[in-house]
Design a protein around this motif. Structure first.
Motif, PDB file in Angstrom:
ATOM      1  N   ASN A   1      -5.477   1.514  -3.239  1.00  0.00           N
ATOM      2  CA  ASN A   1      -4.224   0.985  -2.700  1.00  0.00           C
ATOM      3  C   ASN A   1      -3.274   2.091  -2.239  1.00  0.00           C
ATOM      4  OD1 ASN A   1      -3.554   1.760  -5.313  1.00  0.00           O
ATOM      5  ND2 ASN A   1      -3.254  -0.322  -6.048  1.00  0.00           N
TER       6      ASN A   1
ATOM      7  N   ASP B   1     -11.308  -0.510  -3.779  1.00  0.00           N
ATOM      8  CA  ASP B   1     -10.065  -1.275  -3.672  1.00  0.00           C
ATOM      9  C   ASP B   1      -8.861  -0.347  -3.816  1.00  0.00           C
ATOM     10  OD1 ASP B   1      -8.573  -3.568  -3.194  1.00  0.00           O
ATOM     11  OD2 ASP B   1      -8.613  -4.234  -5.283  1.00  0.00           O
TER      12      ASP B   1
ATOM     13  N   PHE C   1      -7.735   2.472   6.730  1.00  0.00           N
ATOM     14  CA  PHE C   1      -7.431   2.136   5.346  1.00  0.00           C
ATOM     15  C   PHE C   1      -6.725   0.784   5.251  1.00  0.00           C
ATOM     16  CE2 PHE C   1      -4.917   2.506   1.420  1.00  0.00           C
ATOM     17  CZ  PHE C   1      -5.864   2.956   0.526  1.00  0.00           C
TER      18      PHE C   1
ATOM     19  N   ARG D   1     -11.457   1.726   0.497  1.00  0.00           N
ATOM     20  CA  ARG D   1     -11.015   0.326   0.457  1.00  0.00           C
ATOM     21  C   ARG D   1     -12.171  -0.603   0.092  1.00  0.00           C
ATOM     22  NH1 ARG D   1      -7.860  -1.990  -0.810  1.00  0.00           N
ATOM     23  NH2 ARG D   1      -7.918  -3.692   0.684  1.00  0.00           N
TER      24      ARG D   1
ATOM     25  N   PHE E   1       0.845  -1.189   0.000  1.00  0.00           N
ATOM     26  CA  PHE E   1       0.000   0.000   0.000  1.00  0.00           C
ATOM     27  C   PHE E   1       0.878   1.236   0.000  1.00  0.00           C
ATOM     28  CE2 PHE E   1      -2.876  -3.100   1.963  1.00  0.00           C
ATOM     29  CZ  PHE E   1      -4.037  -2.870   1.238  1.00  0.00           C
TER      30      PHE E   1
END
Length: 143
Positions: free
Chosen positions: A102, A100, A123, A96, A60
């Motif tokens: 990152n 999704d 997150f 998230r 991440f």
């Protein structure tokens, strides 16, 4: 987990607090940000973090600038990167769950350090819901 972080001159204190929090939890942090308040160009740090995520050198990313917008726009130029501008915990969770995302982008001039650390924690610990959201996320990438 390996996390890449980058910031401009608006975020050194935020970065320091976030790194301390992450390292206390046993995460590995790749630091691309500045440690001073002298003016720098946020794209330099946004690209570095996004490249780490894009090339799977980091799981991440976290980017920080004054508004959070410029550095998020920069990060989103990279394939496979979904950088989300977050200013409250609920947005960090939704980024998230539904997108999704990152990379989390934090607006240092519009949040405080405690909020920023909480958003990062949310997150990193919130899972993508998939399902109907996966179909939408698949449509984001230009092919």
């Amino acid at each position: 987990m390996k996390i890449s972080i980058g910031n401009d001159h608006a975020g050194p204190e935020y970065k320091k607090a976030i790194i301390e929090h992450l390292e206390n939890q046993g995460h590995t942090v790749i630091n691309h940000g500045t440690d001073t308040f002298e003016s720098v160009d946020y794209p330099d740090f946004g690209h570095a973090v996004a490249s780490d995520v894009e090339n799977q050198k980091a799981d991440f990313g976290i980017v920080i600038c004054g508004s959070g917008n410029g550095i998020a726009i920069t990060a989103n130029k990279h394939q496979g990167v979904r950088a989300a501008l977050c200013w409250i915990n609920e947005i960090a969770a939704l980024a998230r769950q539904h997108n999704d995302a990152n990379i989390i982008s934090i607006p240092a001039r519009y949040t405080n350090i405690k909020q920023a650390v909480e958003m990062v924690e949310t997150f990193l610990t919130t899972d993508f819901e998939g399902g109907r959201h996966a179909t939408r996320v698949d449509k984001i990438a230009c092919r």
